[in-house]
Design a protein around this motif. Structure first.
Motif, PDB file in Angstrom:
ATOM      1  N   SER A   2       0.835  -1.200   0.000  1.00 13.56           N
ATOM      2  CA  SER A   2       0.000   0.000   0.000  1.00 13.56           C
ATOM      3  C   SER A   2       0.867   1.246   0.000  1.00 13.56           C
ATOM      4  O   SER A   2       2.062   1.187   0.272  1.00 13.56           O
ATOM      5  N   ILE A   3       0.231   2.346  -0.350  1.00 17.89           N
ATOM      6  CA  ILE A   3       0.895   3.643  -0.221  1.00 17.89           C
ATOM      7  C   ILE A   3       0.099   4.420   0.821  1.00 17.89           C
ATOM      8  O   ILE A   3      -1.128   4.510   0.715  1.00 17.89           O
ATOM      9  N   ILE A   4       0.779   4.934   1.824  1.00 18.92           N
ATOM     10  CA  ILE A   4       0.079   5.684   2.861  1.00 18.92           C
ATOM     11  C   ILE A   4       0.643   7.100   2.937  1.00 18.92           C
ATOM     12  O   ILE A   4       1.870   7.293   2.979  1.00 18.92           O
ATOM     13  N   LYS A  29      -4.870   6.375   2.111  1.00 21.95           N
ATOM     14  CA  LYS A  29      -4.310   5.023   2.070  1.00 21.95           C
ATOM     15  C   LYS A  29      -4.721   4.420   0.736  1.00 21.95           C
ATOM     16  O   LYS A  29      -5.901   4.364   0.407  1.00 21.95           O
ATOM     17  N   ILE A  30      -3.736   4.024  -0.048  1.00 25.51           N
ATOM     18  CA  ILE A  30      -4.013   3.436  -1.353  1.00 25.51           C
ATOM     19  C   ILE A  30      -3.621   1.972  -1.285  1.00 25.51           C
ATOM     20  O   ILE A  30      -2.451   1.641  -1.062  1.00 25.51           O
ATOM     21  N   ASP A  31      -4.611   1.083  -1.439  1.00 28.06           N
ATOM     22  CA  ASP A  31      -4.329  -0.340  -1.319  1.00 28.06           C
ATOM     23  C   ASP A  31      -3.898  -0.919  -2.648  1.00 28.06           C
ATOM     24  O   ASP A  31      -4.128  -0.346  -3.704  1.00 28.06           O
ATOM     25  N   ASP A  32      -3.295  -2.096  -2.560  1.00 28.17           N
ATOM     26  CA  ASP A  32      -2.816  -2.779  -3.745  1.00 28.17           C
ATOM     27  C   ASP A  32      -3.975  -3.112  -4.678  1.00 28.17           C
ATOM     28  O   ASP A  32      -5.013  -3.592  -4.242  1.00 28.17           O
ATOM     29  N   GLY A  33      -3.803  -2.834  -5.956  1.00 27.97           N
ATOM     30  CA  GLY A  33      -4.784  -3.242  -6.953  1.00 27.97           C
ATOM     31  C   GLY A  33      -5.988  -2.336  -7.069  1.00 27.97           C
ATOM     32  O   GLY A  33      -6.938  -2.664  -7.777  1.00 27.97           O
ATOM     33  N   GLU A  34      -5.984  -1.198  -6.396  1.00 32.46           N
ATOM     34  CA  GLU A  34      -7.119  -0.284  -6.520  1.00 32.46           C
ATOM     35  C   GLU A  34      -7.052   0.486  -7.835  1.00 32.46           C
ATOM     36  O   GLU A  34      -5.976   0.710  -8.385  1.00 32.46           O
ATOM     37  N   PHE A  35      -8.210   0.900  -8.327  1.00 30.55           N
ATOM     38  CA  PHE A  35      -8.274   1.782  -9.501  1.00 30.55           C
ATOM     39  C   PHE A  35      -8.906   3.080  -9.000  1.00 30.55           C
ATOM     40  O   PHE A  35     -10.099   3.130  -8.727  1.00 30.55           O
ATOM     41  N   ILE A  36      -8.075   4.095  -8.833  1.00 30.42           N
ATOM     42  CA  ILE A  36      -8.525   5.320  -8.177  1.00 30.42           C
ATOM     43  C   ILE A  36      -8.547   6.472  -9.176  1.00 30.42           C
ATOM     44  O   ILE A  36      -7.627   6.618  -9.983  1.00 30.42           O
ATOM     45  N   GLY A  37      -9.579   7.264  -9.115  1.00 33.27           N
ATOM     46  CA  GLY A  37      -9.636   8.475  -9.912  1.00 33.27           C
ATOM     47  C   GLY A  37      -9.428   9.679  -9.010  1.00 33.27           C
ATOM     48  O   GLY A  37      -9.900   9.693  -7.877  1.00 33.27           O
ATOM     49  N   LEU A  56       9.055  12.668  -6.104  1.00 37.28           N
ATOM     50  CA  LEU A  56       9.610  13.750  -6.924  1.00 37.28           C
ATOM     51  C   LEU A  56       9.545  15.068  -6.180  1.00 37.28           C
ATOM     52  O   LEU A  56      10.395  15.929  -6.343  1.00 37.28           O
ATOM     53  N   ILE A  57       8.496  15.240  -5.382  1.00 40.89           N
ATOM     54  CA  ILE A  57       8.377  16.419  -4.537  1.00 40.89           C
ATOM     55  C   ILE A  57       8.456  15.926  -3.106  1.00 40.89           C
ATOM     56  O   ILE A  57       7.866  14.908  -2.770  1.00 40.89           O
ATOM     57  N   LYS A  58       9.210  16.653  -2.291  1.00 41.53           N
ATOM     58  CA  LYS A  58       9.286  16.270  -0.883  1.00 41.53           C
ATOM     59  C   LYS A  58       8.310  17.114  -0.082  1.00 41.53           C
ATOM     60  O   LYS A  58       8.313  18.333  -0.203  1.00 41.53           O
ATOM     61  N   ALA A  59       7.472  16.452   0.682  1.00 42.46           N
ATOM     62  CA  ALA A  59       6.456  17.157   1.453  1.00 42.46           C
ATOM     63  C   ALA A  59       7.108  18.134   2.428  1.00 42.46           C
ATOM     64  O   ALA A  59       8.184  17.869   2.953  1.00 42.46           O
ATOM     65  N   SER A  60       6.459  19.303   2.633  1.00 38.91           N
ATOM     66  CA  SER A  60       6.975  20.259   3.609  1.00 38.91           C
ATOM     67  C   SER A  60       6.878  19.681   5.015  1.00 38.91           C
ATOM     68  O   SER A  60       7.706  19.941   5.868  1.00 38.91           O
ATOM     69  N   SER A  61       5.811  18.915   5.260  1.00 40.47           N
ATOM     70  CA  SER A  61       5.707  18.187   6.525  1.00 40.47           C
ATOM     71  C   SER A  61       4.823  16.972   6.304  1.00 40.47           C
ATOM     72  O   SER A  61       4.059  16.915   5.351  1.00 40.47           O
ATOM     73  N   GLY A  62       4.929  15.996   7.182  1.00 38.94           N
ATOM     74  CA  GLY A  62       4.157  14.773   7.039  1.00 38.94           C
ATOM     75  C   GLY A  62       4.994  13.646   6.480  1.00 38.94           C
ATOM     76  O   GLY A  62       6.145  13.855   6.098  1.00 38.94           O
ATOM     77  N   GLY A  63       4.424  12.437   6.437  1.00 31.99           N
ATOM     78  CA  GLY A  63       5.192  11.279   5.997  1.00 31.99           C
ATOM     79  C   GLY A  63       4.491  10.494   4.914  1.00 31.99           C
ATOM     80  O   GLY A  63       3.272  10.543   4.789  1.00 31.99           O
ATOM     81  N   ILE A  64       5.291   9.797   4.094  1.00 34.06           N
ATOM     82  CA  ILE A  64       4.739   8.927   3.061  1.00 34.06           C
ATOM     83  C   ILE A  64       5.399   7.560   3.201  1.00 34.06           C
ATOM     84  O   ILE A  64       6.619   7.466   3.358  1.00 34.06           O
ATOM     85  N   TYR A  65       4.559   6.516   3.199  1.00 33.89           N
ATOM     86  CA  TYR A  65       5.062   5.168   3.409  1.00 33.89           C
ATOM     87  C   TYR A  65       4.682   4.285   2.247  1.00 33.89           C
ATOM     88  O   TYR A  65       3.509   4.202   1.881  1.00 33.89           O
ATOM     89  N   TYR A  66       5.686   3.654   1.626  1.00 36.12           N
ATOM     90  CA  TYR A  66       5.422   2.709   0.550  1.00 36.12           C
ATOM     91  C   TYR A  66       5.718   1.314   1.081  1.00 36.12           C
ATOM     92  O   TYR A  66       6.841   1.042   1.488  1.00 36.12           O
ATOM     93  N   ASN A  67       4.707   0.448   1.089  1.00 35.63           N
ATOM     94  CA  ASN A  67       4.835  -0.893   1.653  1.00 35.63           C
ATOM     95  C   ASN A  67       5.418  -0.843   3.072  1.00 35.63           C
ATOM     96  O   ASN A  67       6.275  -1.642   3.430  1.00 35.63           O
TER      97      ASN A  67
END
Lengths: 289, 266
Positions: A2-4, A29-37, A56-67
């Motif tokens: 997932s991507i969180i 939260k983006i789960d595996d295999g979703e089709f999101i618009g 590509l862009i780094k957030a000014s604050s907050g976190g991003i988690y891949y798997n």
């Protein structure tokens, strides 16, 4: 998998006269295999949001988690992430640079560190999956038509064999036929490879037809997040932020107002047809289709 | 990334300097640059500093924003200082091995550094407070007399304003293409010089193509609107001197006189 996104904020040109807060406290939260618009008005932060997904862009604050891994960790290899989350920019044909289409498609896998042979195999597969005729593979990308160039550019991202595919307005500037072809291609990739797909679009009809989950952005925040039916039920609120529901939704609401009890959540032509036929058969007995 | 380049970018603010006629600002900048190479003593230096910082204060552009523009000349600055420091003949202060620093060298290096920094700061006030359009309008009008000797003033001004207008567009375009190639795993940073130069190909080819495409589109759009050069062309906002321009000219004249007098007598 997932991507969180956790409380992500992003500010452009911080501490100058041009300062703009492009993203405000985004949780996703983006789960595996979703089709999101993702839809939203120009300047709502859609493009900024998706550029965070591959770092590509780094957030000014907050976190991003891949798997489950923090992508802002100093040990994390952003280059690898960019191979896993394939990002197709708006007008991707403007990034073509090689002498032939085939060589251009090889660029991505070569950068991921695959051998020449493996890269070429992946390029073959990618070009075939976007349905670009072999006649064009060894031509200069600049001899191709707009729609063909775009396929070639999408193949350039697919050749990296990403786990998730993010597309920023992939149909901008294409004619209706080219538009349908690209969207069908994306839907096929999702269906056949269970790829996570995130599609940024301006067209309500497009997203209603293809996606399972719809995210509405407004002024840097998430306004709605749900199935297209749920989101388009708020069509009045959507209008207030400069968007609209698909035309079918309006038709269904109009029908209900006139006393025909058709379902109000239909967002595609097929759904609408079904519910209107149902309404008729309930009233007049069975109707021949 | 590239958006952070600040030299020459207009900074919108509501200040006296912003409101001045571009011709006044052009003239004042020229006088200022001349004055930079006139002062020889600390008193002259003080006068120039006072003038510069007064204008910076009046312009309401944040000082930090201006200083960012200095990054571009750090290398030139260092080279100048080093050469002046070691190669000026005179009374040696410190000497080791074959190098020696002279008193004159120290003085020269210091003044040269200050001059260069002031040069960038001062001329950046012009571009920070004047929109590119105003600037070229000002140039065109100031150079109008050259038309008599068949210098194509209007065409030159038009070319300048188009070039200036395209800088931010091309920077944005570079940023976009760079990101698109990064998304395909391109690497612009690691490796030796040859590898880095090679890594620029995926950036430069699309950039050139897009620049040509834009130039072509613009030429067509101008043609479609019957552009035919400067003859008989009127302006929507013709330049007109106002009261504050007169005051500005007086102040600039006073400043210049002061710098010359200080050079003479101090």
């Amino acid at each position: 998998m997932s991507i969180i996104l956790d409380k992500v904020n992003y500010v452009y040109s911080e501490k100058t006269a041009y300062e703009i807060q492009a993203l405000k406290n985004i949780n996703l939260k983006i789960d595996d295999g979703e089709f999101i618009g993702v839809i939203g008005h120009t300047g709502s932060g859609k493009s900024t949001l998706i550029q965070h997904l591959n770092g590509l862009i780094k957030a000014s604050s907050g976190g991003i988690y891949y798997n489950g891994q923090d992508i802002y960790d100093s040990d994390y290899k952003l280059k690898e992430l960019r191979g896993k989350v394939g990002l197709v920019f708006q007008y991707p044909e403007h990034q073509l640079f090689e002498a032939t289409v085939f060589a251009d498609v090889c660029f991505g896998p070569r950068n991921r560190g695959f051998s020449r042979k493996d890269s070429e195999l992946k390029a073959f597969a990618a070009l075939r999956s976007v349905g670009l005729s072999e006649d064009f593979w060894y031509r200069s990308p600049f001899e191709l038509s707009g729609g063909q160039k775009r396929r070639a550019a999408i193949a350039g991202v697919l050749a990296m064999e990403p786990e998730a595919l993010v597309l920023d307005e992939p149909t901008a500037g294409l004619d209706p036929k080219g538009r349908d072809e690209i969207l069908d291609l994306v839907a096929k990739l999702h269906r056949e490879r269970q790829m996570t797909v995130i599609l940024v679009s301006h067209s309500m009809e497009d997203v209603a037809k293809y996606v399972q989950r719809l995210i509405v952005m407004n002024r840097g925040s998430i306004l709605y997040d749900g199935t297209p039916g749920e989101v388009f039920a708020h069509y009045r609120e959507l209008e207030e932020v400069g968007l609209a529901a698909p035309q079918v939704t309006y038709l269904m609401h109009e029908l209900r107002k006139r006393g025909i009890p058709a379902a109000g959540t239909a967002t595609t032509l097929d759904e609408a047809k079904q519910s209107i036929l149902q309404a008729f058969s309930a009233k007049h007995g069975s109707v021949q289709r | 990334m590239l958006r952070d380049i600040t030299i020459g970018q207009y900074y919108p603010a509501d200040s006296v300097i912003h409101k001045l006629d571009p011709r006044t600002k052009l003239m004042a900048t020229m006088v200022y640059i001349l004055s930079l190479f006139l002062f020889r003593s600390l008193a002259g230096f003080a006068a120039v500093t006072l003038g510069l910082f007064l204008v910076i204060l009046l312009s309401k552009v944040p000082f930090g924003y201006m200083v960012k523009g200095l990054k571009a000349i750090v290398v030139i600055l260092l080279i100048t200082v080093i050469f002046n420091l070691f190669l000026t003949p005179g009374e040696p202060l410190i000497s080791f091995w074959k190098l020696r620093i002279t008193e004159e060298g120290l003085k020269n290096a210091g003044f040269m550094a200050v001059r260069l920094i002031y040069l960038i700061l001062g001329s950046s006030i012009l571009t920070l407070t004047t929109t590119p359009n105003q600037l070229t309008d000002g140039l065109e009008k100031s150079l109008r007399p050259l038309n008599k000797i068949h210098v194509p003033v209007h065409e030159i001004a038009m070319m300048m304003s188009i070039a200036l207008r395209f800088i931010p567009i091309l920077i944005e375009e570079t940023d976009k293409i760079m990101k698109a190639q990064l998304a395909r795993g391109a690497d612009f940073e690691s490796g030796n010089l040859v590898k880095k130069a090679k890594a620029m190909v995926p950036l430069l080819v699309p950039l050139f193509i897009s620049a040509f495409r834009r130039a072509n589109d613009l030429a067509l759009a101008m043609e479609a609107r019957c552009y035919h050069g400067g003859d008989g062309r009127t302006k929507m906002k013709p330049l007109k001197y106002k009261g504050i321009d007169g005051i500005a000219y007086l102040l600039v004249g006073g400043y210049f006189a002061a710098v010359i007098l200080l050079r003479r007598f101090l």
